[in-house]
Design a protein around this motif. Structure first.
Motif, PDB file in Angstrom:
ATOM      1  N   HIS B  65      19.326 -29.552  31.920  1.00 27.03           N
ATOM      2  CA  HIS B  65      20.320 -29.549  33.001  1.00 27.03           C
ATOM      3  C   HIS B  65      19.737 -29.367  34.402  1.00 27.03           C
ATOM      4  O   HIS B  65      20.265 -29.932  35.355  1.00 27.03           O
ATOM      5  CB  HIS B  65      21.395 -28.500  32.722  1.00 27.03           C
ATOM      6  CG  HIS B  65      22.500 -29.027  31.873  1.00 27.03           C
ATOM      7  ND1 HIS B  65      22.288 -29.558  30.633  1.00 27.03           N
ATOM      8  CD2 HIS B  65      23.836 -29.141  32.097  1.00 27.03           C
ATOM      9  CE1 HIS B  65      23.439 -29.964  30.132  1.00 27.03           C
ATOM     10  NE2 HIS B  65      24.392 -29.723  30.988  1.00 27.03           N
ATOM     11  N   HIS B 123      30.270 -32.381  26.041  1.00 27.82           N
ATOM     12  CA  HIS B 123      30.002 -33.751  25.579  1.00 27.82           C
ATOM     13  C   HIS B 123      29.291 -33.828  24.225  1.00 27.82           C
ATOM     14  O   HIS B 123      28.773 -34.884  23.837  1.00 27.82           O
ATOM     15  CB  HIS B 123      29.258 -34.544  26.655  1.00 27.82           C
ATOM     16  CG  HIS B 123      30.112 -34.760  27.862  1.00 27.82           C
ATOM     17  ND1 HIS B 123      29.897 -34.106  29.046  1.00 27.82           N
ATOM     18  CD2 HIS B 123      31.232 -35.494  28.033  1.00 27.82           C
ATOM     19  CE1 HIS B 123      30.836 -34.452  29.911  1.00 27.82           C
ATOM     20  NE2 HIS B 123      31.665 -35.289  29.325  1.00 27.82           N
ATOM     21  N   CYS B 298      24.004 -38.940  30.188  1.00 29.60           N
ATOM     22  CA  CYS B 298      24.212 -39.042  28.740  1.00 29.60           C
ATOM     23  C   CYS B 298      25.257 -40.098  28.404  1.00 29.60           C
ATOM     24  O   CYS B 298      25.410 -40.473  27.252  1.00 29.60           O
ATOM     25  CB  CYS B 298      24.593 -37.683  28.151  1.00 29.60           C
ATOM     26  SG  CYS B 298      26.156 -37.022  28.749  1.00 29.60           S
ATOM     27  N   CYS B 358      19.570 -34.228  33.266  1.00 31.12           N
ATOM     28  CA  CYS B 358      20.923 -34.363  33.802  1.00 31.12           C
ATOM     29  C   CYS B 358      20.942 -34.719  35.278  1.00 31.12           C
ATOM     30  O   CYS B 358      21.956 -35.178  35.799  1.00 31.12           O
ATOM     31  CB  CYS B 358      21.707 -33.087  33.561  1.00 31.12           C
ATOM     32  SG  CYS B 358      21.909 -32.745  31.807  1.00 31.12           S
ATOM     33  N   CYS B 361      23.976 -35.136  37.976  1.00 30.56           N
ATOM     34  CA  CYS B 361      25.283 -35.295  37.317  1.00 30.56           C
ATOM     35  C   CYS B 361      26.163 -34.066  37.478  1.00 30.56           C
ATOM     36  O   CYS B 361      27.374 -34.165  37.581  1.00 30.56           O
ATOM     37  CB  CYS B 361      25.093 -35.626  35.840  1.00 30.56           C
ATOM     38  SG  CYS B 361      26.628 -35.771  34.933  1.00 30.56           S
ATOM     39  N   ASN B 380      30.242 -39.401  33.391  1.00 34.38           N
ATOM     40  CA  ASN B 380      31.534 -39.269  32.725  1.00 34.38           C
ATOM     41  C   ASN B 380      32.560 -38.434  33.490  1.00 34.38           C
ATOM     42  O   ASN B 380      33.692 -38.300  33.045  1.00 34.38           O
ATOM     43  CB  ASN B 380      31.327 -38.675  31.330  1.00 34.38           C
ATOM     44  CG  ASN B 380      30.343 -37.506  31.358  1.00 34.38           C
ATOM     45  OD1 ASN B 380      30.309 -36.750  32.321  1.00 34.38           O
ATOM     46  ND2 ASN B 380      29.544 -37.367  30.306  1.00 34.38           N
TER      47      ASN B 380
HETATM   48  S1  SF4 Z   1      27.542 -34.939  31.390  1.00 37.11           S
HETATM   49 FE1  SF4 Z   1      25.878 -34.849  32.855  1.00 37.11          FE
HETATM   50  S2  SF4 Z   1      25.355 -32.673  32.926  1.00 37.11           S
HETATM   51 FE2  SF4 Z   1      26.510 -32.983  31.039  1.00 37.11          FE
HETATM   52  S3  SF4 Z   1      24.977 -33.403  29.434  1.00 37.11           S
HETATM   53 FE3  SF4 Z   1      25.629 -35.381  30.275  1.00 37.11          FE
HETATM   54  S4  SF4 Z   1      24.137 -35.845  31.867  1.00 37.11           S
HETATM   55 FE4  SF4 Z   1      23.976 -33.668  31.433  1.00 37.11          FE
END
Ligand code: SF4
Lengths: 162, 419
Positions: B65, B123, B298, B358, B361, B380
């Motif tokens: 993260h 997620h 992701c 990440c 994000c 997302n």
């Molecule tokens: S939504 Fe964003 S912060 Fe959460 S696991 Fe996926 S890439 Fe990482």
């Protein structure tokens, strides 16, 4: 237990309750409370009083699983969150931290910011503006966690640590 | 009456013949995920009063993260996690750089048909793409899982989402899931198990299926599920860390709702600020200036996404009025994208390559937004303040739409670039 209402709309997500930029910094609950609701209502953290209630619409606590969203509200003195519905991870987190979450299908629209409100947990009734709004009891498995003060004290008891 | 996927998995895990919807069961997940939140979980774990993590082989920990640490506070967090992992003998530890947790668990063979996987990340639903029952939980419950391996779950009611027809060129799984969330609403599947099926789903590769399961949580779902098939078995063949038994819903299962979409009619879609269900067609927003483009995460940081973007960006340049960040979902993907030349095309066009993770994000580092800026992202979530300033705006779209918009500097329909 009585306090006043902080009122918000539908889909209040955990990012606006507790911002991502603080999520991976080690922090005590008291400090988390200072950032509560920062991106939704910058006034909240400074003005919320112990014993107040957060009232919202549908899907409260949607988004990230971050538990600090429940921790920061509890540490800020919020006595319960009342909403039309809750996102499931927030619901679990709140119970696990001993923060009561009350699902009310009716009566939310009439609740205004600053209104006084009272909850009788034993009878399962919210008192607001002369109305009595009954809320459904939690399943016994879930209630047991809330009554123990959260999942950690509950687990300690269960494992015989306490 | 038969059982849904959720009923069958939870009954099997609980050692029961059957379970009813709303029945609460206690069970032991096959695998549990935590990431940069592991230090906080470890602290809570200590409060339980148990010294050792039970069944350490069931826990997978990924640092993703806030890597590499942008501040001392993050560095301390990571250090505490490395110490915890070592002290507890947790072998399934993936330090920074391996990738985003959901991609890592999938690539490393933990996401398998019929498994129950819980993660302290919303997620976690992603693994449903391979036929697992996968859901997010909170930190306290993960701490209790460390101590006891056990958790209670309520059996969800199920929705069947059927998508027939064929996705047209330039239209992707991302456009489909945005349309579905736009139609159902951000709370439309609250607490439900959603099962995706139909011709369009069968035709999808694993990467595309992961987009659907990843975003199932954005309509409130507890988990998303796609039945394991030949593609699934081929994907997990050389990856699976343990044996597995696929679980399928009964043909006469009872669904609370059955909804249908026609993939053939779908056009590229965008979710506007600040909720994921605020969805319109790209055409409606075409021409709106974009300050930052994010390709990755992701949701859409897999090789297929990078290739789609590279097909558009090859031989072109990122528009001077915007900037493009490239965030591969894992090291494996980054390696493949370098081997086949995809990454050269993206960076050659002016994209800025970030390490797998990440990135921006969640607004913690690496490309956060200034007040008044607009970001078009393949991620997302478009919640207010998520990527930096609360006065910035996040729009969500497919990799193709982000690439086309990066070229033009304004929201652009990727079908314009189809050869
Ligand atoms: S939504 Fe964003 S912060 Fe959460 S696991 Fe996926 S890439 Fe990482």
């Amino acid at each position: 237990m009585s306090g006043t209402i902080w009122k918000y709309g539908d889909d209040v997500n955990t990012d606006v309750i507790f911002a991502g930029k603080y999520t991976y910094q080690p922090m005590e609950p008291k400090e988390m409370a200072e950032h509560a609701m920062e991106d939704l209502d910058p006034e909240f953290a400074g003005k919320v009083a112990s014993g107040d209630f957060v009232v919202a619409g549908l899907n409260f606590g949607c988004g990230s699983s971050r538990e600090q969203a429940a921790t920061c509200l509890k540490a800020a003195g919020v006595k319960a969150v009342i909403a039309r519905s809750f996102s499931r991870i927030f619901f679990r987190n709140a119970i696990n931290l001993g923060l009561p979450v009350i699902e009310l299908k009716e009566g939310i629209d009439e609740m205004k910011a600053g209104d006084p409100l009272d909850i009788d947990f034993t009878k399962g009734i919210v008192h607001h503006a002369g109305r009595e709004l009954a809320f459904p009891a939690l399943p016994p498995e879930v209630l047991a966690i809330l009554e123990a003060g959260g999942l950690i004290p509950f687990t300690r008891k269960r494992l015989g640590v306490d | 009456m038969g059982m849904t996927f959720a009923q069958k998995v939870l009954a099997a895990k609980a050692g029961l013949e059957s379970v009813e919807v709303s029945q609460i069961v206690e069970l032991e997940p096959d695998f549990c995920l935590s990431h940069d939140n592991t230090a906080a979980i470890a602290k809570t774990f200590k409060k339980i009063g148990v010294d050792r993590v039970k069944n350490p082989e069931r826990f997978v920990i990924v640092l993703d993260h806030t890597v590499p640490a942008a501040q001392e506070k993050y560095a301390i967090n990571h250090k505490e996690i490395r110490e915890f992992v070592e002290a507890q003998g947790i072998k399934n530890f993936f330090d920074m750089g391996v990738g985003i947790c959901h991609q890592v668990l999938t690539e490393k063979g933990f996401a398998l048909p019929g498994k129950l996987i819980l993660g302290s990340d919303s997620h976690t639903t992603t693994y449903g793409a391979l036929g697992a029952f996968a859901a997010g939980v909170g930190r306290s419950e993960m701490a209790v899982l460390y101590a006891t391996s056990k958790i209670w779950l309520k059996t969800p009611a199920s929705f069947q989402l059927i998508v027939n027809g064929t996705l047209q060129p330039g239209v992707t799984a991302k456009d489909l899931i945005l349309r579905i969330i736009g139609d159902i609403g951000a709370d439309g599947a609250l607490y439900k198990s959603v099962e995706f099926s139909g011709e369009a789903i069968s035709a999808m590769d694993i990467s595309s299926r992961m987009v659907l399961a990843n975003m199932a949580v954005e309509m409130g779902a507890k988990n998303g599920y796609i039945a394991a098939d030949e593609k699934t078995f081929a994907y997990v063949k050389d990856r699976a860390v343990v044996d597995f038994d696929p679980v399928y819903p009964d043909l006469d299962a009872d669904y609370e709702e059955v909804m249908e979409w026609d993939a053939s009619e779908l056009t590229p879609q965008v979710a506007k600020p600040h909720t994921v269900d605020n969805v319109v067609s790209v055409e409606e927003l075409a021409g709106m200036a974009i300050h930052q483009c994010l390709l990755g995460t992701c949701t859409n940081g897999r090789l297929e996404d990078l290739r789609e973007a590279a097909a558009i960006l090859e031989g072109r340049k990122v528009h001077p009025k915007t900037r493009l960040l490239i965030l591969p979902a894992s090291q494996e993907i980054l390696m493949q994208a370098m081997e086949d030349g995809t990454m050269q095309k993206l960076v050659g066009a002016g994209g800025v390559l970030l390490n797998p993770g990440c990135g921006p994000c969640l607004g913690a580092h690496q490309g956060v937004l200034a007040p008044g800026e607009k970001c078009l992202s393949t991620a997302n979530r478009n919640f207010q303040g998520r990527m930096g300033s609360r006065d910035a705006e996040i729009y969500l779209a497919s990799a193709a739409t982000v690439a086309a918009s990066a070229v033009e500097g304004v929201v652009t329909d990727p079908r314009r670039f189809l050869k």
